[in-house]
Design a protein around this motif. Structure first.
Motif, mmCIF file in Angstrom:
data_model
loop_
_atom_site.group_PDB
_atom_site.id
_atom_site.type_symbol
_atom_site.label_atom_id
_atom_site.label_comp_id
_atom_site.label_asym_id
_atom_site.label_seq_id
_atom_site.Cartn_x
_atom_site.Cartn_y
_atom_site.Cartn_z
ATOM 1 N N THR A 520 9.111 37.151 28.549
ATOM 2 C CA THR A 520 8.111 37.697 29.275
ATOM 3 C C THR A 520 7.159 36.681 29.467
ATOM 4 O OG1 THR A 520 8.181 39.703 27.640
ATOM 5 C CG2 THR A 520 5.790 39.050 28.121
ATOM 6 N N THR A 522 3.568 34.825 30.117
ATOM 7 C CA THR A 522 2.592 34.882 30.298
ATOM 8 C C THR A 522 1.752 34.068 30.594
ATOM 9 O OG1 THR A 522 2.360 33.068 28.089
ATOM 10 C CG2 THR A 522 2.673 35.204 27.459
ATOM 11 N N GLN A 523 -0.118 33.990 30.616
ATOM 12 C CA GLN A 523 -1.064 32.897 30.971
ATOM 13 C C GLN A 523 -0.089 31.484 30.520
ATOM 14 O OE1 GLN A 523 -5.106 34.376 30.896
ATOM 15 N NE2 GLN A 523 -5.057 35.450 32.099
ATOM 16 N N THR A 527 6.469 34.248 26.522
ATOM 17 C CA THR A 527 7.253 34.907 25.192
ATOM 18 C C THR A 527 8.880 35.072 25.337
ATOM 19 O OG1 THR A 527 4.794 35.580 24.316
ATOM 20 C CG2 THR A 527 7.154 36.353 22.886
#
Length: 667
Positions: A520, A522-523, A527
């Motif tokens: 995933t 993310t900024q 993850t």
């Protein structure tokens, strides 16, 4: 001193000699086979001469070709290295006749020590202790078996002209003697051109300790202390160290004197090694004398601060020994590990191929790497599969052992199977760490040296995933730069979706297990989830596989090398190999070779041992494959029918070749 020398060898020893010669201002001539045309020793030498085809018997073992190369180039002397012609008296004689200095002992010394049997008789006259055994000329198999029966089992059959663990067999039962003798003699003829053997009592838990000796043309002799070479597999040394652990000064002096007595008895000149078999109680027996520089000579150099190749050159040029015995001293402790292209999990079968990625530890005052290859070079099936010798030094054994662990952990090899993970386990065994040494150490430590395969942890899968993501992102950026719309989402590799989280999956296979890493975006980075484990991750830098990343706040440096679909991961002093499952690649599952036994490595068929169209039991020897001067017996994997051989004696076979037609009998 010589103006120009020729090195009648290849690989790391040729490079080693060139290094010293260059420092001394001596020009060097390399010789090479057609297979070695682009080898490192050829690149390093001032001149190079091709001496024949790949096979050693047609190149490196052809005396006339080497002498002619020396004459054509004006070389005044020849350094033989070790192996090949280094202990060949005919070669030494040919050098003398051609007026070329042989950088080694005189013909008489090579002759005296060239036969293990004759050498033992000579040592008996010099009052050097001998191992009980038969060292005579009668080679009748029945007679040799009688001698073995009288000596008492276990016995060791050894090629009289042998060395390097070749032409050697341990026999523990009388009924196995003749089969072992025949195999030993075949290997001896192949490796040394001489099938004569000797038979000796095999000592239980012995140590293998050798003494480095030097003599000059003025009857001066010294010994440069000892090396412990007890850690062996198949009678070939794996780890060597100097000085020998648990060696007191009285025993060192006694063994040194015996070694010098042996050298003096044959009028020895140059570098030589006297090898002893040593009982746990300290009693020692003469085994053999190697009339050349040894593979493990660097550990002696590290503890004495001397250059033994320079000593060889000076002695061969007629100079006296640079130092006297009382001027020699031991400083610190050194350990050498032999880095081989071989697979310990497959019986140490040699591995061949291109060195796609080769990153040794840096040379320092504590770490030395002697090698004959660089990244991009190949390990060929024609010669010994050594990649390098890794030598470390420190003030004492404990610190030297720590240096070795650190250096091995930093050594990266991709392209061929290698023994580095095995060596890391070996130096970590309780036996080696505590210097509880003997020649059966590897057998005693089987459980820790060959542990059962473990499931892969999440961390290396996360590293593999981050490397794959970084590589794909870099490739996408390069494409975007060439695009008319570089900021288009179609040129991005960040899993962008409309109104959905940026997510994707990466699949890796480890052994028979398929693992999926869920990613995933993310900024802060990513993850990552595999099974029930999750990590927050980010990539600080990526450069062609060199990776700096952060996993759950911990900064990690890693290297990930691609080899086809394999990903070789180096991190945290460990290495993993995983298979990247490309979703765009169609993989045919379940295809398997039916009805045959395959060659585990390239080699030559030298014997067919069973009749075609005959039933055989599981484990029955079917054929013998010779590769890298060693014999490998191919056996029936189960009870069944041997339908036919697909090759004849003398045929060359490639790695993975289907050797026989075989049908297993269903239970």
């Amino acid at each position: 001193m010589f103006r120009k020398i020729l090195i009648a060898n290849r690989g790391e020893i040729a490079c080693r000699v060139i290094k010293t010669a260059k420092r001394m201002g001596i020009q060097t001539v390399a010789v090479y086979s057609e297979a070695d045309a682009n080898s490192r020793h050829v690149r390093l030498a001032d001149e190079a001469v091709c001496i024949g085809p790949a096979a050693a018997k047609e190149s490196y073992l052809v005396i006339e070709h080497i002498i002619r190369a020396a004459q054509v180039t004006g070389a005044q002397a020849i350094h033989p290295g070790y192996g090949f012609l280094s202990e060949n008296e005919a070669f030494c004689e040919a050098c003398d006749k051609a007026g070329i200095v042989f950088i080694g002992p005189p013909v008489a010394a090579i002759h005296a020590m060239g036969s293990k049997s004759a050498a033992k008789s000579l040592m008996a006259e010099a009052h050097v202790p001998l191992t009980p055994g038969y060292h005579g000329d009668n080679q009748d198999p029945d007679y040799l078996k009688i001698q073995a029966d009288d000596i008492g089992y276990p016995v060791l059959i050894k090629a009289s002209a042998g060395g390097g663990g070749k032409g050697m067999r341990l026999v523990e039962r009388a009924e196995d003697f003749k089969e072992a003798l025949a195999s030993c003699q075949r290997e001896a003829v192949s490796a040394f051109g001489d099938q004569q053997v000797l038979v000796e009592k095999y000592l239980v838990r012995p140590r293998h300790i050798e003494i480095q000796v030097f003599g000059d043309q003025h009857q001066n002799y010294v010994y440069l202390f000892e090396r412990d070479c007890s850690v062996q597999r198949r009678h070939q040394k794996v780890l060597e160290e100097a000085p020998a652990p648990h060696m007191d000064e009285q025993r060192r002096a006694a063994m040194g004197k015996a070694a010098v007595d042996a050298a003096r008895a044959v009028g020895y000149v140059g570098a030589g090694t006297v090898e002893f078999i040593v009982n746990q109680d300290g009693t020692f027996y003469f085994m053999e004398m190697n009339t050349r520089l040894q593979v493990e000579h660097p550990v002696t150099e590290m503890i004495t601060g001397l250059d033994l190749v320079e000593w060889q050159l000076r002695v061969a040029a007629g100079e006296p020994l640079p130092l006297k015995q009382e001027q020699l001293a031991i400083q610190g402790h050194a350990i050498e590990a032999r880095i081989y292209a071989e697979d310990p999990d497959k019986g140490f079968l040699p591995s061949t191929g291109k060195l796609i990625h080769l990153r040794p530890p840096a040379d320092t005052a504590h770490v030395r790497v002697d090698t004959g290859v660089e990244q991009g070079d190949a390990i060929s099936p024609f010669y010994d599969p050594m990649i390098a010798k890794l030598i470390v030094w420190d003030k004492d054994r404990e610190r030297a052992l720590a240096r070795m662990h650190q250096a091995l952990a930093a050594y990266q090899v991709v392209g061929v199977a290698n023994n580095i993970p095995f060596l890391l386990r070996l130096i970590a065994t309780q036996s080696f760490a505590q210097a509880d040494l003997d020649t059966s150490l590897i057998e005693r430590e089987q459980a820790s040296l060959f542990p059962e395969a473990q499931a892969i942890a999440a961390k290396p899968l996360f590293i593999a995933a981050l490397a794959e993501l970084s590589k794909q992102q870099h490739a996408a950026m390069q494409v975007a730069k060439q695009s008319a719309e570089p900021v288009s989402p179609w040129n991005s590799a960040n899993a962008w979706r409309v109104n959905l989280p940026a997510q994707r999956e990466l699949k890796f296979r480890f052994g028979d297990t398929l693992k999926t890493v869920q990613v995933t975006y993310t900024q802060q980075g990513y993850t990552l989830v595999v099974d029930d484990q999750q990590s927050a991750a980010s990539v600080i830098a990526w450069d062609q596989g060199a990776l700096t990343l952060v996993l759950d706040g911990s900064r990690i440096a890693a290297t990930v090398v691609d080899l086809h679909q394999e990903r070789h991961l180096f991190a945290d002093e460990q290495v993993w190999v995983v298979h990247y499952v490309d979703p765009l690649q169609i993989v045919a599952e379940g295809a398997a070779l039916q009805g045959g036994l395959i060659a585990p490595m390239p080699g030559k068929v030298i014997a067919l041992l069973a009749e075609p169209n005959s039933q055989v039991e599981k484990g029955t020897p079917l054929l013998i494959l010779e590769a890298m001067k060693m014999e490998h017996t191919i056996r029936a994997p189960a009870a069944g029918l041997l339908k036919a051989y697909r090759f004849a004696v003398g045929d060359q076979v490639s790695d993975g070749a289907d050797l026989v037609e075989f049908e297993a009998i269903k239970a």
